[in-house]
Every structure is written in structure tokens, then in C-alpha cells.
Design an enzyme around this catalytic site. Sequence first.
Site, PDB file in Angstrom:
ATOM      1  N   SER A 136       7.886  -2.484 -13.896  1.00 45.58           N
ATOM      2  CA  SER A 136       8.230  -3.445 -14.947  1.00 45.58           C
ATOM      3  C   SER A 136       7.028  -3.868 -15.779  1.00 45.58           C
ATOM      4  O   SER A 136       7.186  -4.451 -16.855  1.00 45.58           O
ATOM      5  CB  SER A 136       8.884  -4.688 -14.334  1.00 45.58           C
ATOM      6  OG  SER A 136       7.993  -5.341 -13.456  1.00 45.58           O
ATOM      7  N   VAL A 160       8.326  -4.213  -2.332  1.00 46.29           N
ATOM      8  CA  VAL A 160       7.915  -2.900  -1.811  1.00 46.29           C
ATOM      9  C   VAL A 160       7.359  -2.951  -0.388  1.00 46.29           C
ATOM     10  O   VAL A 160       7.175  -1.914   0.245  1.00 46.29           O
ATOM     11  CB  VAL A 160       6.880  -2.207  -2.734  1.00 46.29           C
ATOM     12  CG1 VAL A 160       7.523  -1.773  -4.032  1.00 46.29           C
ATOM     13  CG2 VAL A 160       5.655  -3.086  -2.966  1.00 46.29           C
ATOM     14  N   SER A 199      -6.988   3.428  -6.248  1.00 41.78           N
ATOM     15  CA  SER A 199      -7.972   2.761  -7.105  1.00 41.78           C
ATOM     16  C   SER A 199      -9.353   3.329  -6.807  1.00 41.78           C
ATOM     17  O   SER A 199      -9.566   3.902  -5.733  1.00 41.78           O
ATOM     18  CB  SER A 199      -7.998   1.253  -6.814  1.00 41.78           C
ATOM     19  OG  SER A 199      -8.980   0.607  -7.601  1.00 41.78           O
ATOM     20  N   TYR A 239      -8.230  -5.900  -0.811  1.00 44.99           N
ATOM     21  CA  TYR A 239      -7.703  -4.973  -1.823  1.00 44.99           C
ATOM     22  C   TYR A 239      -8.340  -3.583  -1.664  1.00 44.99           C
ATOM     23  O   TYR A 239      -7.639  -2.556  -1.635  1.00 44.99           O
ATOM     24  CB  TYR A 239      -7.982  -5.542  -3.224  1.00 44.99           C
ATOM     25  CG  TYR A 239      -7.545  -4.637  -4.336  1.00 44.99           C
ATOM     26  CD1 TYR A 239      -6.190  -4.397  -4.567  1.00 44.99           C
ATOM     27  CD2 TYR A 239      -8.476  -4.000  -5.166  1.00 44.99           C
ATOM     28  CE1 TYR A 239      -5.782  -3.549  -5.585  1.00 44.99           C
ATOM     29  CE2 TYR A 239      -8.080  -3.157  -6.185  1.00 44.99           C
ATOM     30  CZ  TYR A 239      -6.739  -2.932  -6.397  1.00 44.99           C
ATOM     31  OH  TYR A 239      -6.324  -2.091  -7.405  1.00 44.99           O
ATOM     32  N   ALA A 247      -9.777  -2.311   0.957  1.00 41.64           N
ATOM     33  CA  ALA A 247      -9.329  -1.683   2.206  1.00 41.64           C
ATOM     34  C   ALA A 247      -7.932  -1.095   2.036  1.00 41.64           C
ATOM     35  O   ALA A 247      -7.641   0.006   2.515  1.00 41.64           O
ATOM     36  CB  ALA A 247      -9.344  -2.713   3.339  1.00 41.64           C
TER      37      ALA A 247
END
Length: 256
Positions: free
Chosen positions: A16, A62, A140, A154, A156
Amino acid sequence: MLTSIKGKSVIVTGGSKGIGRGIAQVFAAQGAKVTLIARDEAGLKKAATEMGGNVRYEIADVGDWNAVKAAVDSTAKAQGGLDIMCANAGYFPQTKIVEMDVEEWDSVMACNLRSSFLAVKASIPYFEKANKGRVILTSSITGAVTGFPGWSHYGASKAGQLGFLKTAAMELSRYNTTINAVMPGNIYTEGLQGLGQEYLDTMAASIPLKRLGAVEDIGNAALFFASDEAAYITGQQIIVDGGQILPESLEAIQEI
Ligand code: NAP
């Protein structure tokens, strides 16, 4: 020119907004049937309407197995199977370890890492039935390549996706299915805008190509992994970052 993915059944989690919306837009423009998954219905409805093409949505968190399974099953019913799963949804709160509580760590892991496992697990029955499939993870550069104060959880979670990828590639091969990851640098999204203008300006200045990435830059990399031409590539990752990880020092970037 890649072989067309027209008519393929695609899911994009986090579709979205931001990168997910960019991936969905690229696939929809190629004539694919696309389902967006996210939590906020108003955002999903708006994105699906604005995108045009053959785009629908499902509401799910999710990190929640029952919700993910229901959304994938419902999509496969509506779109006649599932060809391509883009497990993209994620978030990046910035909190230093000393201030971080256990709940925040677990929440980032559920949204960013458990979600990859759940998306793949829910998709397997459809890949097995069709004896083909594609998974594209949005990882990332943070974690596997770089660090940034406040992003220990984040980083990890994003590096964890790449660990998951390698064994998943081996297990999915029996269903003639590939799984690969895109590793974005700093991409101009709603989520990144939340970090503030100073962060955006500093980041753009530290990138050799001197701009933040566009969501379509990631969509195009995902499209390649989904194409017939990428059929023999699995368990791999591609960095799409405008050269952000290349400078060895501040001086190196100032020299350009
Ligand atoms: P964004 O603009 O904040 O968009 C995030 C999307 O994910 C939204 O659609 C959001 O919708 C959905 N989402 C978030 N948490 C969810 C959950 N628990 N369940 C279902 N949907 C959820 O973020 P972005 O910048 O595009 O980032 C997307 C992905 O790219 C993330 O995995 C991120 O780690 C990765 N990434 C981004 C950058 C960057 O520079 N932007 C760089 C490297 C990697 P709802 O809130 O309605 O659920």
C-alpha cells in the site's frame, strides 16, 4: 526486453505504500494480477484504486500466521493460483539498544523476519501444485553490509532474511521455485520520510549517484528476479543503492 509477466498472479506485502507500492506498480504495469497486503484498509483501497490495472487487496498483519495463510489462500482463489510472492513489508523504528525494550525487538523480528518465513510457507502449496514459483524478499543494506545507531534490531532482522534465503532456496528448488533478495539503500518512501528531512538530505549527500532511490528502482530489480530470464538464479541478493556502500570514508565521497 524481459519476457512478459502478463497474467501472472502476484502478491506484494506492504504494497500500500513505499517500496511495496513501487513493486506492485511495476508488476501491474506489465499486466500482472496483483494483490496488495497490509493492515490499513483505507491505505490499501487508495493504493489499489490509484494504481489501476488488475489490482486487489487483502488485509493482514504479515507477522500473523493465520492472517497470512488466509490472505494467500484467498488471493490464490481470486487470481487462479500464485506465481510470485514479494515479501516486502517491514518497518524501521530507531531505538538504541540501551533504551530498547524486549517488546520492540520482538515486534521488529515478527514484522521483518518471521514474515519472510510465513510468506514462503503459505505460498509453498501453490508453487508445489504448479511446479513453479518465485519469491522476492525485500532485505536491506542495513544489517548485512552496514550499521546505523538505533537499528540493531532492524539490521539483525534484515541480515536474518538473507540467512533464511540460502536454505529456503535449497528447499524450494524441489518445487522448481527460486527465491532471491533485493537489498535497497535509501529509497524515498513514506517510511523514510518519517525519519525527517535532515536524515534524507544527509543520506542523499552520502550516495555517489547523489540521490535517494525511487521505489521503481526496487520494483525493476524485483521484476528481473521474477522474469523467465532469471530462472537459473536462486539464493542470491542484489544491492540497489546508487553506490551508497562504496565510499571508504567521508573524504572519498567529498572527492567525487
Ligand atoms: P513504508 O513506506 O513504511 O511502507 C511499509 C508498508 O508495509 C506499508 O504498506 C505498510 O502498511 C506495510 N506494513 C508495515 N508493517 C506491516 C505489518 N505488520 N503487516 C502488514 N503490512 C505491514 O516502508 P518502506 O520504506 O517502503 O519499506 C518497505 C520495505 O523495504 C521494508 O521491508 C524495509 O525494511 C525495506 N527497506 C526500505 C528502505 C528505504 O530506504 N525505504 C531501505 C532498505 C530496505 P500498513 O501500515 O497499512 O500495514
